[in-house]
Design a protein around this motif. Structure first.
Motif, short mmCIF file in Angstrom:
data_model
loop_
_atom_site.label_atom_id
_atom_site.label_comp_id
_atom_site.label_asym_id
_atom_site.label_seq_id
_atom_site.Cartn_x
_atom_site.Cartn_y
_atom_site.Cartn_z
N ALA A 25 10.31 1.53 5.40
CA ALA A 25 10.86 0.75 4.31
C ALA A 25 11.26 -0.71 4.57
O ALA A 25 10.95 -1.72 4.03
CB ALA A 25 11.70 1.50 3.32
N LYS A 28 8.24 -2.41 6.47
CA LYS A 28 7.24 -2.34 5.61
C LYS A 28 5.80 -2.07 6.31
O LYS A 28 4.64 -2.43 6.39
CB LYS A 28 6.75 -3.79 4.84
CG LYS A 28 7.86 -4.28 4.17
CD LYS A 28 8.24 -3.65 2.81
CE LYS A 28 9.35 -4.03 1.94
NZ LYS A 28 9.93 -3.03 0.79
N TYR A 179 -3.65 -3.54 5.21
CA TYR A 179 -2.43 -4.18 5.92
C TYR A 179 -3.00 -4.89 7.23
O TYR A 179 -3.94 -4.53 7.89
CB TYR A 179 -1.32 -3.02 6.16
CG TYR A 179 -0.29 -2.96 5.34
CD1 TYR A 179 0.94 -3.49 5.24
CD2 TYR A 179 -0.58 -2.54 3.85
CE1 TYR A 179 1.84 -3.40 4.31
CE2 TYR A 179 0.48 -2.36 2.96
CZ TYR A 179 1.52 -2.75 3.29
OH TYR A 179 2.66 -2.68 2.33
N ARG A 183 2.01 -6.57 7.25
CA ARG A 183 2.01 -7.33 5.95
C ARG A 183 0.82 -6.93 5.03
O ARG A 183 -0.30 -6.77 5.51
CB ARG A 183 2.05 -8.79 6.06
CG ARG A 183 3.22 -9.19 6.92
CD ARG A 183 3.61 -10.78 6.86
NE ARG A 183 3.27 -11.19 5.56
CZ ARG A 183 4.67 -11.26 4.80
NH1 ARG A 183 5.56 -10.75 5.27
NH2 ARG A 183 4.50 -11.68 3.59
N ASP A 256 1.10 -3.83 -2.84
CA ASP A 256 2.34 -3.84 -2.50
C ASP A 256 3.10 -5.28 -2.10
O ASP A 256 4.10 -5.55 -1.79
CB ASP A 256 2.53 -3.20 -1.06
CG ASP A 256 2.11 -1.61 -1.11
OD1 ASP A 256 2.40 -1.23 -2.25
OD2 ASP A 256 1.76 -1.03 -0.12
N GLU A 259 6.35 -5.99 -3.47
CA GLU A 259 7.64 -5.53 -2.90
C GLU A 259 7.87 -6.05 -1.51
O GLU A 259 9.22 -6.35 -1.34
CB GLU A 259 7.21 -4.09 -2.75
CG GLU A 259 6.76 -3.16 -3.92
CD GLU A 259 6.52 -1.88 -3.72
OE1 GLU A 259 6.71 -1.15 -2.38
OE2 GLU A 259 5.94 -1.21 -4.53
N ILE A 260 6.93 -6.62 -1.04
CA ILE A 260 7.11 -7.32 0.25
C ILE A 260 7.75 -8.65 0.13
O ILE A 260 8.86 -9.07 1.08
CB ILE A 260 5.64 -7.51 1.04
CG1 ILE A 260 4.98 -6.45 1.46
CG2 ILE A 260 5.79 -8.49 2.40
CD1 ILE A 260 5.77 -5.42 2.14
#
Length: 261
Positions: A25, A28, A179, A183, A256, A259-260
């Protein structure tokens, strides 16, 4: 305090899973939960057999550090060594913080616990409820994403690289899980990417899987991405983009991404 092997195995699995989830988490990392569970199982097995080695304190510390590094190597997905170092560092920090907090808690409450043999076990089953809390968080996150639907909204996007910029419509897609280097990667149309960078000169690639097969796409980093929806505007820095191998007209934003950043 008498310690049973099956209880030690279960407790350590729960603890390792929670700690690896924490590392995933925070960093990431793109690893899946099955990889985390497998690594946690390996860590739990090691914790159970570790006391049989009969190592002294110095060698025991070295073995524990190496085993923690091995667990992290199995659990995460890495494209660079720095990504592994970051994951392992977070895992180690979380382990020390949790271990210290538990010992302090047990000492203050007078609870019995066993430590020093590769594990911390107490009369209070801390690891099991911690594992259940992590699983609940994973389920809630998964359900929340599904409820939001496949497309979460359409935006007017401005992508900037140096002095260059391009405007293009874009939308969040929960199916985009690409990803690179830990990232999230958003997919940009080729015609838009060509206005920003020399596409043929890109040296970073990432594997993708689609309904039509699998392949590699070129990935570059933009200085900024501005998302506009009505009067709302949001700027994200250092966003990674993959050049679409097929003709598309809109940017497919990674689910995502928000969220990053």
């Amino acid at each position: 305090m008498q310690v049973y092997a099956e209880y030690a195995l279960l407790e350590n699995f729960c603890m390792d899973f929670a700690l690896l989830f924490c590392a995933k988490a925070v960093t990431k990392n793109a690893c899946g939960y099955r990889r985390i569970a497998f690594a946690a199982l390996l860590g739990a097995c090691f914790a159970v057999i570790y006391p049989l080695f009969g190592l002294n304190t110095a060698w025991g510390l070295v073995v524990k550090i190496l085993s923690g590094g091995a667990i992290c190597a199995v659990a995460g997905k890495y494209t660079r060594f720095f990504g592994y170092v970051k994951f392992a560092a977070v895992f180690a920090a979380a382990t020390f913080l949790l271990g210290g907090a538990l010992i302090a808690l047990f000492s203050l409450t007078g609870a019995q616990y066993e430590s020093g043999n590769g594990y911390i076990l107490s009369s209070i089953p801390i690891g099991i409820p911690l594992f259940c809390a992590v699983v609940l968080a994973i389920v809630i996150k998964s359900v929340a994403k599904k409820l939001k639907g496949r497309v979460r909204g359409e935006y007017m996007c401005t992508v900037r690289v140096g002095e260059r910029e391009v405007n293009c419509a874009g939308f969040y897609d929960s199916g985009n899980k690409v990803y690179c280097g830990g990232r999230p990667v958003s997919i940009i149309p080729a015609f838009a990417a060509e206005k920003l960078v020399d596409v043929n000169g890109i040296k970073t690639f990432v594997d993708i899987h689609t309904v039509t097969g699998k392949g590699k796409i070129a990935v570059f980093s933009a200085d900024s991405l501005i998302l506009r929806e009505g009067e709302n505007e949001r700027e994200l820095r250092g966003v990674s983009f993959g050049v679409s191998p097929r003709r598309i007209t809109k940017i497919v934003l990674n689910s995502d991404l928000s969220e990053i950043n």
